[in-house]
Design a protein around this motif. Structure first.
Motif, PDB file in Angstrom:
ATOM      1  N   SER A 167       0.833  -1.206   0.000  1.00 44.36           N
ATOM      2  CA  SER A 167       0.000   0.000   0.000  1.00 44.36           C
ATOM      3  C   SER A 167       0.865   1.253   0.000  1.00 44.36           C
ATOM      4  O   SER A 167       0.828   2.067   0.926  1.00 44.36           O
ATOM      5  N   THR A 168       1.686   1.380  -1.038  1.00 47.27           N
ATOM      6  CA  THR A 168       2.500   2.569  -1.248  1.00 47.27           C
ATOM      7  C   THR A 168       1.737   3.517  -2.160  1.00 47.27           C
ATOM      8  O   THR A 168       1.216   3.094  -3.193  1.00 47.27           O
ATOM      9  N   TYR A 169       1.710   4.804  -1.788  1.00 46.42           N
ATOM     10  CA  TYR A 169       0.914   5.776  -2.542  1.00 46.42           C
ATOM     11  C   TYR A 169       1.765   6.940  -3.042  1.00 46.42           C
ATOM     12  O   TYR A 169       2.601   7.484  -2.321  1.00 46.42           O
ATOM     13  N   SER A 170       1.504   7.301  -4.305  1.00 49.19           N
ATOM     14  CA  SER A 170       2.122   8.454  -4.954  1.00 49.19           C
ATOM     15  C   SER A 170       1.063   9.531  -5.160  1.00 49.19           C
ATOM     16  O   SER A 170      -0.066   9.411  -4.693  1.00 49.19           O
ATOM     17  N   GLN A 171       1.414  10.550  -5.909  1.00 47.07           N
ATOM     18  CA  GLN A 171       0.458  11.501  -6.447  1.00 47.07           C
ATOM     19  C   GLN A 171       0.008  10.989  -7.821  1.00 47.07           C
ATOM     20  O   GLN A 171       0.618  10.084  -8.386  1.00 47.07           O
ATOM     21  N   THR A 202       5.350  15.304 -11.669  1.00 46.81           N
ATOM     22  CA  THR A 202       5.919  16.444 -10.964  1.00 46.81           C
ATOM     23  C   THR A 202       5.443  16.510  -9.518  1.00 46.81           C
ATOM     24  O   THR A 202       6.248  16.697  -8.601  1.00 46.81           O
ATOM     25  N   PRO A 203       4.130  16.384  -9.251  1.00 50.73           N
ATOM     26  CA  PRO A 203       3.685  16.421  -7.856  1.00 50.73           C
ATOM     27  C   PRO A 203       4.334  15.356  -6.980  1.00 50.73           C
ATOM     28  O   PRO A 203       4.705  15.640  -5.831  1.00 50.73           O
ATOM     29  N   THR A 204       4.478  14.142  -7.485  1.00 48.49           N
ATOM     30  CA  THR A 204       5.099  13.090  -6.683  1.00 48.49           C
ATOM     31  C   THR A 204       6.550  13.411  -6.388  1.00 48.49           C
ATOM     32  O   THR A 204       7.029  13.233  -5.260  1.00 48.49           O
ATOM     33  N   ARG A 205       7.277  13.869  -7.384  1.00 46.81           N
ATOM     34  CA  ARG A 205       8.687  14.172  -7.186  1.00 46.81           C
ATOM     35  C   ARG A 205       8.876  15.285  -6.162  1.00 46.81           C
ATOM     36  O   ARG A 205       9.778  15.238  -5.317  1.00 46.81           O
ATOM     37  N   SER A 225       7.600   3.965  -7.995  1.00 42.92           N
ATOM     38  CA  SER A 225       7.208   4.663  -9.219  1.00 42.92           C
ATOM     39  C   SER A 225       6.586   5.999  -8.853  1.00 42.92           C
ATOM     40  O   SER A 225       6.061   6.171  -7.743  1.00 42.92           O
ATOM     41  N   ASP A 226       6.613   6.945  -9.781  1.00 40.48           N
ATOM     42  CA  ASP A 226       6.095   8.283  -9.467  1.00 40.48           C
ATOM     43  C   ASP A 226       4.579   8.397  -9.614  1.00 40.48           C
ATOM     44  O   ASP A 226       3.987   9.386  -9.178  1.00 40.48           O
ATOM     45  N   ASN A 227       3.943   7.431 -10.224  1.00 44.50           N
ATOM     46  CA  ASN A 227       2.478   7.360 -10.301  1.00 44.50           C
ATOM     47  C   ASN A 227       2.112   6.028 -10.933  1.00 44.50           C
ATOM     48  O   ASN A 227       2.997   5.249 -11.323  1.00 44.50           O
ATOM     49  N   VAL A 262      -2.675   5.985  -8.250  1.00 43.73           N
ATOM     50  CA  VAL A 262      -1.845   6.450  -7.136  1.00 43.73           C
ATOM     51  C   VAL A 262      -1.225   5.328  -6.303  1.00 43.73           C
ATOM     52  O   VAL A 262      -0.364   5.590  -5.464  1.00 43.73           O
ATOM     53  N   ARG A 263      -1.635   4.109  -6.519  1.00 37.54           N
ATOM     54  CA  ARG A 263      -1.037   2.994  -5.770  1.00 37.54           C
ATOM     55  C   ARG A 263       0.097   2.425  -6.608  1.00 37.54           C
ATOM     56  O   ARG A 263      -0.114   2.007  -7.756  1.00 37.54           O
ATOM     57  N   VAL A 264       1.293   2.410  -6.063  1.00 37.48           N
ATOM     58  CA  VAL A 264       2.490   2.095  -6.841  1.00 37.48           C
ATOM     59  C   VAL A 264       3.307   1.020  -6.119  1.00 37.48           C
ATOM     60  O   VAL A 264       3.153   0.814  -4.907  1.00 37.48           O
TER      61      VAL A 264
END
Length: 556
Positions: A131-135, A139-142, A360-362, A389-391
């Motif tokens: 359950s890892t979450y990005s944006q 750009t937002p995730t970074r 991953s970034d998204n 968003v789940r990566v």
């Protein structure tokens, strides 16, 4: 415009107030009264048994205390420091647009015609975070990963496009983990994709990285200048091509702290573009070897250009995957580079003193189907459905993270900021003048039976909160609706929900297909409302920033 992110009100800064972030008129308005427990006779308010969090300071995200695992992690780190005499290295592998299911360890690999033995070995030897979450976008995730702040706070809430420039320098008052670690004696570097601003004061080596080698933009911004088959209306029109090259040059660049940005090599052909990830790998290998010789702790973000469109296999990779599609060939290349850099860590005797994190970034970009990523969830890149968003998340550290662990505990990529800073012993250097959304998860990673210290994950579409994850529940206040199959970016709308938020139990409905919010989650709605209200209240003291990136009047 003031950019200290701490003093002026949201209305003074031209940003929506916290209630407009609730997407006025949606189901959230009717939830607001349930935000607090009812006071008991005598005027006392009981502690909410569903909320175990503690907030250490007004500028820090509340965390779930885990005293036993925190002590176990501290003991491990102290023993390591006694053996090595220095703090640990940190290596973050950040893939562009990799879907949750692309990696074999997460259900893909050979199943999708792209075996990933090196990444799978990383997962088997460490902790697999389900359950890892990005944006929703890159750009937002970074920005979140590097600052520990959700993008609406920094203003870096959507990707820059060709030739765009910020009206306000977002880095004037943002602090990266790289800067804090560099100040503490680490050598810090970013290898690969940046995509967080171009121009003086915006380059990686000006915001905390001692060394930078890579691209300031994204592969598609480069391929549109060289591929006449995909972009004939640009490449075959000399006036347009010259114009776009003048405002968005396609180069690999490099910089050293205190120095100027420089061009390392131009990428004016498809062949040159196909090789960029190999160039990034060359730099990262050299950097790791140099730090081993210098006996200096390092912080390195290896930021792949893959798997973003457009995909051109590097020499030797065309058709190398069983699937034979360029995207699957690129997965093979990513896996090989992970294996290559892990071998360098072992050869230089640094693996046992290095936290490695792969992610991953998204989510994967479904719009590019059939040559695109895979996730077993609804939606993809650009949405806050699980597929967007789940990566994949993998933490590996021989001797420090027990091999073979698997956890579904919540991990937001914001947490990498706090975790890196804590491992370097610099958590006391986090400034109280800006809100930090990340959580120090070092004890989660290091304790043999560690649990997440994060209570909830908040999900945004630019400056609008759309959903949150709490325990196994995903709650949507706005939903992305596709007008066309697999068109999450190119043909979707964002729609407020009706009377009740859409709620999905992700254990029972991981594809988010049938909301049962009002019928099976009425007990949880007050808890969700309380967390959302607490989260949005932080903007009153720590306002969001406006970088002038709104795409339309009233839009974020």
């Amino acid at each position: 415009m003031s950019t200290n992110g701490a003093r002026k009100s949201g209305s003074d800064r031209g940003m929506p107030d916290r209630r407009s972030l609730l997407l006025g008129g949606s189901a959230l308005a009717c939830m607001a009264p349930f935000g607090a427990l009812r006071a008991q006779p005598g005027g006392t308010t009981p502690r909410n048994p569903f909320d175990l969090t503690v907030q250490a300071a007004p500028h820090l995200e509340p965390v779930i205390p885990r005293p036993a695992q925190e002590q176990a992690a501290a003991d491990k780190l102290a023993a390591l420091r006694a053996r090595t005499g220095r703090p640990p290295n940190i290596l973050i592998f950040l893939v562009d647009d990799m879907g949750w299911g692309d990696v074999g360890a997460f259900g893909g690999g050979l199943l999708i015609g792209a075996p990933t033995p090196h990444i799978d070995a990383l997962a088997a030897g460490g902790l697999k975070l389900l359950s890892t979450y990005s944006q929703p976008t890159c750009t937002p995730t970074r920005a979140a990963l590097m600052t520990g702040r959700i993008p609406v706070r920094s203003g870096l809430n959507r990707p820059l496009l060709s030739g765009e420039r910020y009206k306000v320098n977002p880095w004037a008052d943002e602090v990266t983990a790289a800067r804090l670690l560099s100040d503490a004696g680490y050598t810090t570097a970013l290898s690969g994709k940046w995509h967080l601003g171009e121009g003086e004061g915006l380059y990686p080596h000006q915001v905390g990285y001692d060394e930078y080698y890579g691209i300031l933009t994204v592969i598609s911004e480069m391929s549109q200048q060289v591929d006449g088959r995909l972009y004939p209306d640009l490449v075959l029109r000399p006036d347009r091509l010259n114009a776009i090259r003048s405002i968005a040059p396609a180069h690999i660049t490099r910089g050293i702290k205190g120095g100027e940005i420089g061009i390392d090599r131009a990428t004016r052909t498809i062949d040159e573009l196909s090789r960029i990830d190999q160039h990034f790998a060359d730099f990262s290998e050299g950097f790791i070897r140099r730090q081993a010789e210098a006996k200096n702790p390092f912080y390195l973000i290896h930021s792949f250009g893959r798997l973003h469109n457009d995909t051109y296999p590097a020499p030797g990779y065309a058709g190398k995957s069983p699937a034979g599609f360029p995207h699957r060939d690129a997965i093979i290349e990513v896996d090989d580079i992970v294996g290559r850099l892990m071998r360098v860590l072992r050869e230089t005797g640094q693996e046992e003193n290095t936290l490695v994190f792969f992610t991953s970034d998204n989510g994967g970009n479904e719009d590019l189907w059939p040559d695109s990523s895979y996730q077993p969830f609804r939606g993809g890149k650009g949405t806050t459905w699980e597929g967007g968003v789940r990566v994949p998340g993998i933490a590996s550290w021989p001797g420090m993270i027990r091999a073979g662990r698997i956890s579904d505990g919540l991990f937001d990529l914001c947490d990498l900021f706090n975790t890196a800073v804590a491992l370097a012993g610099q958590e006391g250097k986090i400034s109280p003048d800006r809100y930090i959304d990340g959580v120090d998860q070092s004890s989660f990673l290091l304790a043999d039976d560690g649990a997440s210290r994060r209570d909830a994950v908040f999900m945004y579409r630019e400056n609008q909160v759309t959903a949150l994850r709490w325990m196994e529940y995903k709650v949507h206040f706005m939903v992305f609706q596709n007008e066309t199959v697999r068109r999450n970016l190119d043909a979707s709308t964002l729609t407020p929900v009706g009377q009740s938020p859409w709620v999905f139990n992700l254990y029972m409905d991981p594809k988010e297909q049938a909301s049962q919010g009002h019928s099976r989650f009425e007990w949880g709605l007050p808890q969700v409302s309380a967390r959302l209200n607490r989260h949005l209240a932080t903007f009153e003291r720590f306002p969001a920033k406006d970088l002038g990136l709104a795409k339309r009047p009233g839009g974020g």
